[in-house]
Scaffold this motif. Sequence first.
Motif, PDB file in Angstrom:
ATOM      1  N   GLU A 133       0.809  -1.212   0.000  1.00 14.90           N
ATOM      2  CA  GLU A 133       0.000   0.000   0.000  1.00 14.90           C
ATOM      3  C   GLU A 133       0.843   1.263   0.000  1.00 14.90           C
ATOM      4  N   VAL A 134       1.981   1.216   0.699  1.00 18.42           N
ATOM      5  CA  VAL A 134       2.851   2.385   0.801  1.00 18.42           C
ATOM      6  C   VAL A 134       4.305   1.958   0.659  1.00 18.42           C
ATOM      7  N   VAL A 135       5.128   2.884   0.163  1.00 19.89           N
ATOM      8  CA  VAL A 135       6.548   2.598  -0.028  1.00 19.89           C
ATOM      9  C   VAL A 135       7.424   3.183   1.075  1.00 19.89           C
ATOM     10  N   ARG A 136       6.944   4.242   1.717  1.00 18.36           N
ATOM     11  CA  ARG A 136       7.772   4.962   2.688  1.00 18.36           C
ATOM     12  C   ARG A 136       8.383   4.048   3.758  1.00 18.36           C
ATOM     13  N   ASN A 155      13.548  11.872  -2.003  1.00 21.35           N
ATOM     14  CA  ASN A 155      12.504  12.900  -1.939  1.00 21.35           C
ATOM     15  C   ASN A 155      11.662  12.932  -3.205  1.00 21.35           C
ATOM     16  N   SER A 156      12.304  12.872  -4.349  1.00 25.47           N
ATOM     17  CA  SER A 156      11.598  12.866  -5.623  1.00 25.47           C
ATOM     18  C   SER A 156      10.715  11.624  -5.748  1.00 25.47           C
ATOM     19  N   PHE A 157      11.255  10.485  -5.347  1.00 23.79           N
ATOM     20  CA  PHE A 157      10.517   9.226  -5.417  1.00 23.79           C
ATOM     21  C   PHE A 157       9.285   9.256  -4.523  1.00 23.79           C
ATOM     22  N   LEU A 158       9.460   9.696  -3.274  1.00 20.95           N
ATOM     23  CA  LEU A 158       8.329   9.748  -2.357  1.00 20.95           C
ATOM     24  C   LEU A 158       7.259  10.729  -2.846  1.00 20.95           C
ATOM     25  N   GLU A 163       3.769  10.238  -1.291  1.00 17.99           N
ATOM     26  CA  GLU A 163       4.085   9.986   0.104  1.00 17.99           C
ATOM     27  C   GLU A 163       5.135  10.959   0.636  1.00 17.99           C
ATOM     28  N   ALA A 164       5.208  12.141   0.040  1.00 18.42           N
ATOM     29  CA  ALA A 164       6.221  13.129   0.450  1.00 18.42           C
ATOM     30  C   ALA A 164       5.946  13.671   1.833  1.00 18.42           C
TER      31      ALA A 164
END
Length: 164
Positions: A133-136, A155-158, A163-164
């Motif tokens: 569901e989330v990558v963070r 940062n760019s990926f999130l 999810e930033a």
Amino acid sequence: MTRPRVLVADTGPIIAFARIQQLDLLHQVVGALLIPPAVYDELVVQGQGRPGADEVERGDWIHQREIADRVFLDQLPHDLHSGEREAITLAHDLNALLLIDERRGRRSAQGLGLTVVRSLRILADAKQRGIIEVVRPLVENLLANRYWIEEDVINSFLDEMGEA
């Protein structure tokens, strides 16, 4: 990224997913991985007892493949590790995607016209497919396990993942 026909992997991403106990996630996203002998050696022989060594040795979805073009291998920069050099060569031999995170290796591979996939792209694909569901939390786990990824890339990926 739809599941690739052939994906060659360098050592780093396999170790990274093993350290955070997510080799199954990697398997779900990519299907099968091919690794050259130097990567196998780094993971199984030199890495005996470390995360991922047993899974690679069993070889049920990570398969060792010999490289064919030794001339190509010898022309790669010698400041790359042997696993990176062989993974780049194998990807070149097979016209395959290359899973690699280390900056020098990525740049060398891209300079040769290879398509490079990073570990973060695997996480993005897993999220897009609904596997996670989330990558963070996984990114934070990678960082906590000393897997280095540039801060601006994270940062760019999130941000891209919402999810930033």
